[in-house]
Design a protein around this motif. Structure first.
Motif, PDB file in Angstrom:
ATOM      1  N   UNK A  42     -22.902  20.923 -18.283  1.00 41.98           N
ATOM      2  CA  UNK A  42     -22.010  20.193 -19.180  1.00 41.98           C
ATOM      3  C   UNK A  42     -20.972  21.106 -19.830  1.00 41.98           C
ATOM      4  N   UNK A  43     -21.008  22.389 -19.452  1.00 35.74           N
ATOM      5  CA  UNK A  43     -19.961  23.307 -19.876  1.00 35.74           C
ATOM      6  C   UNK A  43     -19.297  23.846 -18.607  1.00 35.74           C
ATOM      7  N   UNK A  44     -18.190  24.511 -18.747  1.00 32.78           N
ATOM      8  CA  UNK A  44     -17.375  24.828 -17.576  1.00 32.78           C
ATOM      9  C   UNK A  44     -17.810  26.098 -16.847  1.00 32.78           C
ATOM     10  N   UNK A  45     -18.800  26.760 -17.336  1.00 31.16           N
ATOM     11  CA  UNK A  45     -19.212  28.011 -16.717  1.00 31.16           C
ATOM     12  C   UNK A  45     -19.854  27.771 -15.355  1.00 31.16           C
ATOM     13  N   UNK A  46     -19.569  28.650 -14.437  1.00 34.84           N
ATOM     14  CA  UNK A  46     -20.193  28.580 -13.117  1.00 34.84           C
ATOM     15  C   UNK A  46     -20.514  30.003 -12.687  1.00 34.84           C
ATOM     16  N   UNK A  47     -21.749  30.210 -12.281  1.00 27.58           N
ATOM     17  CA  UNK A  47     -22.199  31.562 -11.973  1.00 27.58           C
ATOM     18  C   UNK A  47     -22.851  31.602 -10.596  1.00 27.58           C
ATOM     19  N   UNK A  48     -22.668  32.732  -9.907  1.00 22.98           N
ATOM     20  CA  UNK A  48     -23.414  33.022  -8.682  1.00 22.98           C
ATOM     21  C   UNK A  48     -24.304  34.217  -9.001  1.00 22.98           C
ATOM     22  N   UNK A  49     -25.609  33.975  -9.082  1.00 22.08           N
ATOM     23  CA  UNK A  49     -26.532  35.008  -9.558  1.00 22.08           C
ATOM     24  C   UNK A  49     -26.421  36.302  -8.760  1.00 22.08           C
ATOM     25  N   UNK A  50     -26.300  36.187  -7.439  1.00 24.57           N
ATOM     26  CA  UNK A  50     -26.281  37.395  -6.607  1.00 24.57           C
ATOM     27  C   UNK A  50     -25.086  38.282  -6.941  1.00 24.57           C
ATOM     28  N   UNK A  51     -23.963  37.686  -7.353  1.00 23.46           N
ATOM     29  CA  UNK A  51     -22.789  38.487  -7.715  1.00 23.46           C
ATOM     30  C   UNK A  51     -22.989  39.232  -9.026  1.00 23.46           C
ATOM     31  N   UNK A  52     -23.958  38.797  -9.800  1.00 20.61           N
ATOM     32  CA  UNK A  52     -24.270  39.466 -11.070  1.00 20.61           C
ATOM     33  C   UNK A  52     -25.410  40.476 -10.900  1.00 20.61           C
ATOM     34  N   UNK A  53     -25.778  40.755  -9.655  1.00 19.71           N
ATOM     35  CA  UNK A  53     -26.862  41.702  -9.399  1.00 19.71           C
ATOM     36  C   UNK A  53     -28.243  41.113  -9.558  1.00 19.71           C
ATOM     37  N   UNK A  54     -28.342  39.770  -9.540  1.00 19.92           N
ATOM     38  CA  UNK A  54     -29.633  39.093  -9.689  1.00 19.92           C
ATOM     39  C   UNK A  54     -30.024  38.524  -8.331  1.00 19.92           C
ATOM     40  N   UNK A  55     -30.931  39.194  -7.653  1.00 22.12           N
ATOM     41  CA  UNK A  55     -31.336  38.830  -6.296  1.00 22.12           C
ATOM     42  C   UNK A  55     -32.603  37.981  -6.352  1.00 22.12           C
ATOM     43  N   UNK A  56     -32.490  36.698  -6.024  1.00 21.59           N
ATOM     44  CA  UNK A  56     -33.639  35.783  -6.099  1.00 21.59           C
ATOM     45  C   UNK A  56     -34.165  35.406  -4.711  1.00 21.59           C
ATOM     46  N   UNK A  57     -33.741  36.119  -3.681  1.00 24.99           N
ATOM     47  CA  UNK A  57     -34.198  35.793  -2.330  1.00 24.99           C
ATOM     48  C   UNK A  57     -35.724  35.866  -2.240  1.00 24.99           C
ATOM     49  N   UNK A  58     -36.324  34.781  -1.738  1.00 23.97           N
ATOM     50  CA  UNK A  58     -37.790  34.721  -1.621  1.00 23.97           C
ATOM     51  C   UNK A  58     -38.476  34.352  -2.918  1.00 23.97           C
TER      52      UNK A  58
END
Length: 693
Positions: A488-504
């Motif tokens: 409901x806010x305009x922020x959009x994030x891609x975790x991997x681009x922030x160094x947050x690797x959630x693979x698996x």
């Protein structure tokens, strides 16, 4: 020496406890204290029920006219408190129910029994093929279907018949059948169960330790806040977790975790229990090693009060609950940062009015364009100079801007920053970047071992980057829950681009425990043709997302004027009151704060008690009255009934963002509005009215 006994409490017992009068509840509390000390205490009148459906059931005396129903397994010192009711009603419940450990999945199931009544007839098998004809009996058993209900399950032909059978089937069996009917493979459902290799149908002590049983039973221990549970018996989320939630909460993860799920699937519940589990794990670590953060202050306040109900004082001392702005500012203050963060919308508008005096003489853009450009391009990419802006990506902004055009716009942005500095203010996004720079430059240790992030879809890339830097990489470092369908806010994030690797380490919750399926379907339909991401740059869907409860379809009302609409709302409020819904469980929701004030004043003028929920006013259940709030404010709350008042269309509100005519921007605005409508609708548990003018 007195033998140690294991006493378990079922969620059915709590449900029944909540329904009895308050004075009788006190008798139950006293009884439980005595029962835990000695189940055979003479005053309890522990007796066998001769005509019970389950020969292991016993009755216990709560008071002169109330009885409890207890299961005493043949093996081990285990007692399960199943039900409490008036004398005759309690015995009738015992005649209609029995308890068994499922031989395949090993969980304890409380079943409606055919004892003393005729079986429901099974359909003629020469008719249409059953919905589960492709599954063998053994496969149905492995999905949790009790042996005695196999024939009934085989008689189910349509999805509607399956839904109608929900009340008769154990929850674990119904959910597995529902997902299979929706197209999920049998193999994946069995893998998800992680059934034990061997099941002893008499070992209730062992069965109580399994996640499937913990969904409906809790073992009473000295550490359990039994008084707190009995004080609010309907808040079962505090005690009983779905196995899918428990698997997320109670384990060591080797790195960041992302949990997705639609509205009402228990993401915040899982996040809170995760924080508590981590607090116990880090009990010997000095300071406050667990940070729980979310986007808004009101949500953080709600979470803080809820966590207090499921923790001991020692556990609470290990957890910091703060919204991202509060926490980031606390980090900055430690480094001597003196700026304040800008939250006041009217102050922001004032500063932009001054900045717009620097517009080019031949300005081709409407005034709202400049603020949108600043918030969507300059802030996210940290543009500090005109050269930074010339290099910045404008993907998603639609219209092209030449280098000379960007140079012509830059003085407006530079002036806005100058206005901020003169007022000793910083935009929150810039504060996140300042805090990140300080952490990297000074190598500051914050003493944080784990961070739990709620409503992750609303946090910006800069906020996520700051959180990544705040905790050392390693086991249990980040636990992020969110749902971009509720952004409901305009922020959009891609975790991997922030160094947050959630693979698996990505999981999804699919069962909505809050709203009826009718409301869920309507809310999901509002997102048709919207592109929704998974918080990591990939598309996400709500396939398999469903609710377990049913109710009336949402009502849609169109009015020609405010006066007509108010007559509709008054009629609905009277009907809800006649249906026994307390007015404190009804919320009238509006799109803007000005409208919320208007409707609150009107309700008050009609003599109705009203509580306006705003940033500083919590939903205090001790206060009576219809709640009134904006769509943004009700995020994280739930009500029996929601009235969306004075609502127009998503397209109408999307245009109100500004005068930009770019198709890409308008589509982004429209998606935000549809998400907001989706969020507001899914706050309703039983009833939804959408009133349009």
């Amino acid at each position: 020496m007195q033998k140690t006994v294991k006493v378990a409490l079922s969620d059915d017992f709590l449900r029944a406890f909540a329904a009895i009068p308050r004075d009788r509840q006190q008798s139950v509390v006293k009884f439980m204290a005595t029962f835990r000390q000695n189940p055979m205490s003479p005053g309890i009148n522990y007796e066998k029920i001769n005509d019970a459906a389950d020969s292991r059931m016993r009755s216990v005396r709560i008071s002169i006219d109330y009885r409890g129903i207890v299961l005493k397994p043949n093996q081990g010192d285990v007692y399960c408190l199943l039900w409490v009711d008036k004398h005759d009603d309690a015995y009738e419940w015992a005649r209609r129910h029995k308890v068994a450990i499922h031989p395949e999945i090993g969980t304890i199931q409380v079943l409606e029994s055919s004892h003393g009544q005729s079986m429901t007839p099974v359909k003629d098998q020469t008719g249409p093929e059953g919905l589960f004809a492709s599954l063998k009996d053994r496969e149905l058993l492995r999905l949790g279907v009790p042996q005695e209900q196999l024939q009934q399950v085989r008689s189910i032909v349509t999805a509607e018949e399956l839904e109608a059978s929900q009340a008769r089937l154990p929850d674990d069996a119904f959910e597995a059948l529902y997902f299979f009917a929706a197209g999920e493979s049998y193999e994946s459902l069995v893998r998800e169960r992680e059934a034990p290799v061997q099941v002893d149908p008499e070992d209730f002590a062992g069965a109580l330790e399994r996640d499937g049983s913990k969904r409906h039973f809790v073992v009473i221990t000295d550490d359990l806040d039994l008084e707190g549970i009995l004080a609010e018996p309907l808040a079962r989320w505090r005690v009983f977790l779905h196995p899918s939630q428990r698997k997320l909460v109670e384990r060591d993860w080797n790195g960041p975790v992302r949990v997705l799920g639609g509205a009402g699937t228990g993401k915040t519940v899982a996040a809170m229990h995760r924080a508590v589990w981590l607090a116990r794990k880090f009990m010997d670590v000095p300071g406050k090693p667990v940070l729980f953060t979310t986007f808004t202050r009101t949500l953080a306040d709600d979470v803080r009060s809820q966590i207090a109900t499921i923790t001991t004082p020692a556990e609470r001392e290990k957890i910091v609950v703060a919204n991202i702005d509060q926490w980031a500012l606390s980090v900055l203050r430690r480094a001597g940062y003196r700026h304040e963060l800008l939250f006041d919308g009217s102050k922001r508008r004032e500063l932009w009015e001054r900045a717009l005096t620097r517009k080019p003489d031949d300005a081709q853009f409407p005034d709202p364009f400049y603020q949108a450009e600043f918030e969507r391009v300059i802030l996210p990419q940290g543009c500090e100079s005109v050269d930074d802006y010339l290099r910045a990506s404008r993907v998603g902004r639609g219209r092209q801007l030449s280098r000379p055009a960007r140079r012509g716009l830059w003085p407006v942005f530079a002036e806005y920053r100058a206005q901020l500095r003169s007022a000793n203010l910083r935009e929150p996004e810039e504060a996140y970047r300042d805090a990140l720079a300080i952490l990297k430059r000074e190598g500051m240790s914050l003493g944080i071992s784990s961070i739990v992030v709620d409503e992750g879809q609303d946090l910006s890339p800069q906020a996520m980057a700051l959180l990544r830097a705040a905790v050392p990489e390693g086991p249990n470092d980040l636990f992020i829950v969110g749902d971009a369908h509720q952004r409901i806010y305009r922020h959009k994030v891609a975790l991997s681009r922030m160094g947050i690797d959630v693979r698996g380490r990505s999981r999804k919750l699919r069962v909505n425990y809050r709203t009826t399926d009718e409301i869920r379907k309507w809310a999901v339909a509002q997102l048709a043709n919207c592109t929704i991401d998974d918080l990591d740059g990939q598309p996400d869907t709500l396939v398999g997302y469903h609710s377990l409860s049913h109710g009336p379809a949402p009502e849609l009302a169109s009015s020609s004027s405010r006066a007509d609409e108010r007559r509709v709302i008054e009629t609905v409020l009277e009907r809800l009151k006649a249906d026994g819904i307390p007015m404190r469980n009804v919320c009238l929701v509006t799109r803007t704060n000005a409208e919320a004030n208007e409707y609150a004043q009107w309700l008050h003028s009609t003599g109705r008690e009203t509580l306006k929920l705003d940033r500083g006013t919590p939903d205090d259940q001790d206060k009576a009255g219809v709640r009134v709030a904006t769509m943004h404010r009700v995020k994280g709350l739930e009500f029996d009934a929601v009235i969306l008042a004075g609502y127009r269309t998503p397209e109408h509100y999307a245009r109100e963002y500004g005068e930009e005519e770019d198709a890409g921007v308008m589509l982004d605005n429209l998606t935000s509005e549809r998400c907001l409508l989706h969020v507001a609708a899914t706050r309703a548990k039983k009833y939804l009215l959408v009133s349009r003018i």
